[in-house]
Enzyme design. Structure first.
Site: not given
Ligand code: GLA
Length: 753
Positions: A445, A528, A531, A536, A616
């Site tokens: 990235r 996170c 994702g 774990d 919505e």
């Molecule tokens: C990751 C997270 C996303 C978001 C991006 C931001 O991919 O999983 O939810 O926060 O980073 O860069």
């Protein structure tokens, strides 16, 4: 008493409510593993072992001349080691001072303690003293004087046994641990299938169940984190077992770094399972007197299928891994701006989202990536945790206060382990990024990663984040980490210790998280890693919820959340409703289906509210009301998988109150058919003798005039708990693609006479 010790026979029997585990120190003081399975008596199961002369399976010296049936290569062992006659996969591989490899571990003693042991610097199950007991068994290699202590934590009521290992160099020469697993488990019998969870970024936790065949099967990670690719949770199931029947074992590695879970079926059809830190990137120098703790494994056995094992894990993770203020407190429904704006936002835009969200019953606004340094895309600024006031139009404090003034809480995204080459931090400390001097590092990235194995780096980050958040009304932090680690090298470790880097990184991460969660006890931390790249039990010790996947597509989420449900409770799974067409797949699903999926987790939204219609918005208000109404049931109830997204037409799961008074059944059609086969749900966890009524989440007659509802749904109809369990009800058919139904079942006082 959970621990029964027969000192004369050297037999250690551990009992939980429904399971028994047994070991025995034999006449040579070899620690044999003799039993793990359904609850049984304390009798010495080693008497039932069968040994015969297996050609080419050698015998310990003192046995070789008189008994060729006694072999390290075929005896079931509690903690096996390489190099002294066991040719299977082994848990320990030690290089001694003289360069030889091997250890001959013999039993030297034991100790019993009230309560559950803890592990310094590592996450572990915790419990009140009355809830748990600890057994410590000491083994020693008399040649090197290395001591291995095996720790067992028994949470009797929960059917949980934990294991951890502490290794001490009691000799005078240095030794090197080349492999040091946390658990070895040998079975004398049984044809097993291994359930494991494989995946990739955006598609984690795919269920796979495969026969354990001759040879070695393994899942693991060498990516610096537990990874999207394999989860450190597996099940071993007897052939023929299913959700409700048969003998199944679950194993959860409480660790967020590189791991290896290996199973081997050997030459005489016995099975061995080993779980621990991945040995590929690991070696650890233990100088005289040094100690190393190895991470914990949580184990559970059920004689009644995988469903029960999962519920045991849900409970232990919810109650004995997750900690802090937010462990049992009602967590806010959040809205995150990532999929709404990505990097393109202003402070005013964020406030507008927060303001509108508040009206719909949403309680927390989370500002995601892009608020700091000069970060307008993912190529810069990681490490510079300085708010971009120009973009926000104000200071961070002012922004947070303006959002809080709207009656909604404020949360923020951080990626503390990340560092961009284009950052002041990198310009000032290029040596803080992980990489091998003189080699170009691998980018991922477009970014690098900070060397969290270094104490100075850990201290810097702790202070940076403390300074950033101190005095700001922040109630939530999303702790992200957006790349795997390679080029593993730390400038602080000498060349003989580079094999310690990966584990030291994880220890450093845990230290930083421990410090920050202590300094900010009121903040809800969600972790996170793109994702579910670090989903774990180890992370859950610090952050009681984890963003489960960067995929927010409700239908893809069915299999991600189905897989995760085997080892992890609903209360830890980060789940959001997002826009359609879905940003990852382009699929269009109804808002109600997205709501239903997101309610099988922590529940939140990730969309631009301004782009929604009034209808919505009204539906979102209904969803937040439903979630709040059923919060306790969803988050603390007993979870049952009724049908899988991998077969049939409809994925169904149920959450029942442990008292049997109410249940919520969720059914999502993942495959729509003409003239469909009925989807029948046999409800679990209710009381046979009680009466119940079924409520559908939608006003069916009004919405689908002329269509028929199955029996049980007309208002006032009453069904007994026994009928719901034995005969079940039929889910209304799908009226549109990917339809979801939520069916609330409540005990009623009326009688069906
Ligand atoms: C990751 C997270 C996303 C978001 C991006 C931001 O991919 O999983 O939810 O926060 O980073 O860069």
């Amino acid at each position: 008493m959970a621990i029964i010790i027969d000192e004369n026979c050297g037999v250690f029997t551990l009992h939980t409510r429904n399971s028994t585990y047994q070991m025995k120190a034999d006449f040579r003081n070899l620690l044999l593993h003799t039993y793990y399975g359904e609850k049984t008596d304390n009798s010495d199961k080693s008497l039932l072992l069968f040994q015969t002369d297996r050609g080419f399976s050698g015998n310990p010296y003192e046995m070789g001349k008189r008994d060729r049936t006694y072999s390290m290569d075929s005896l079931p062992q509690e903690y096996s080691s390489f190099g002294t006659g066991d040719y299977r996969i082994t848990s320990l591989r030690v290089q001694n001072g003289d360069g030889s490899q091997g250890a001959d571990l013999r039993y030297t003693g034991y100790q019993v303690q009230k309560g559950k042991y803890g592990i310094p610097g590592l996450p572990a199950v915790y419990a009140e003293d009355e809830e748990a007991e600890t057994l410590i068994i000491r083994l020693e290699d008399s040649y090197s004087r290395m001591e291995v202590e095996l720790y067992y934590g028994i949470l009797e009521e929960l059917d949980i046994i934990t294991r951890a290992v502490k290794i001490t160099n009691g000799g005078i020469e240095d030794i090197i641990l080349k492999k040091a697993a946390s658990m070895n488990l040998d079975w004398e019998y049984g044809d097993f299938e291994m359930v494991s969870f494989y995946g990739r970024h955006c598609m984690e936790m795919n269920f796979q169940r495969e026969e354990i065949h001759h040879g070695i099967q393994a899942v693991g990670s060498i990516r610096g984190a537990s990874s999207h690719q394999y989860n450190p949770f597996v099940l071993l199931c007897e052939k023929g077992s299913d959700e409700r029947m048969g003998s199944c074992y679950g194993f959860s590695f409480v660790y967020s770094g590189e791991f290896l879970i290996e199973a081997e079926k050997d030459q005489i059809d016995r099975t061995r399972l080993i779980c621990g830190i991945h040995p590929d990137n690991f070696s650890w120098n233990l100088s005289s007197g040094d100690t190393l703790w190895l991470p914990e494994v949580i184990m559970s056995h059920s004689g009644s299928g995988t469903g029960r094992v999962s519920r045991n894990f849900h409970k232990v993770i919810r109650e004995h891994i997750c900690r802090g203020e937010w462990k049992n407190r009602r967590r806010p429904i959040l809205i995150n701006n990532w999929e709404a704006t990505y990097f393109k936002f202003t402070g005013d835009k964020l406030i507008a989202i927060a303001k509108e969200a508040k009206k719909l019953g949403i309680e927390l606004f989370v500002m995601d990536d892009g608020w700091f340094g000069k970060r307008e895309d993912d190529n810069s600024s990681l490490g510079d945790w300085v708010p971009n006031e120009k973009k926000l139009g104000c200071t961070l404090k002012e922004l947070a206060e303006r959002i809080v003034a709207e009656g909604i809480q404020f949360g923020i995204w951080l990626e503390p382990e990340g560092i961009s080459e284009d950052s002041d931090l990198y310009r000032n400390h290029p040596d803080w990024a992980v990489g091998v001097p003189g080699r170009k590092p691998c980018l991922s990235r477009g970014q690098l990663i900070l060397d969290f194995s270094r104490k100075d780096v850990q201290d810097y980050i702790i202070e940076q984040i403390f300074d950033l958040l101190d005095g700001i009304p922040v109630t939530y932090v999303k702790w992200d980490c957006n790349r795997a680690i390679c080029d593993k090298f730390s400038r602080m470790l000498d060349s003989s210790r580079q094999g310690e880097f990966s584990h030291r990184y994880v220890l450093g991460l845990y230290r930083v998280l421990e410090e920050l969660t202590e300094r900010f006890p009121k903040i809800l931390f969600e972790s996170c890693s793109g994702g579910g790249g670090r989903f774990d039990a180890g992370m859950l010790f610090y952050t009681p919820q984890i963003w489960a996947s960067d995929t927010t597509d409700a239908i893809e989420r069915l299999s991600i959340q189905y897989g995760a449900s085997f080892g992890y409770p609903v209360s830890v799974m980060g789940t959001h409703v997002s826009m359609v067409p879905n940003h990852q797949t382009g699929r269009v699903t109804p808002l109600s289906t997205k709501g239903c999926m997101a309610m099988a987790g922590t529940f939140g939204y990730e969309l631009d509210i301004d782009k929604l219609t009034q209808e919505e918005k009204a539906e979102i208000k209904e969803q937040t009301d439903v979630f709040k109404k059923h919060y306790d049931l969803i988050q603390h109830g007993d979870y049952y998988r009724i049908s899988s997204p991998l077969e049939g037409t409809c994925t169904v799961w149920e959450i029942a109150d442990p008292s049997g008074g109410e249940a919520l059944v969720s059914a999502v059609y993942h495959h729509v058919q003409a003239n469909p086969v009925p989807v029948r749900v046999k409800v679990q966890g209710l009381k046979d003798e009680a009466d119940y009524q079924l409520y559908l989440n939608e006003n069916f007659e009004e919405k689908y005039p002329g269509k028929r509802l199955p029996h049980g749904f007309a208002s006032g109809e009453v069904i007994s708990g026994a009928s719901l369990r034995q005969f079940g009800f039929v889910v209304p058919e799908a009226m549109n693609g990917f339809q979801a139904w939520q069916i609330y079942i409540k005990e009623c006082s009326c009688s069906c006479e």
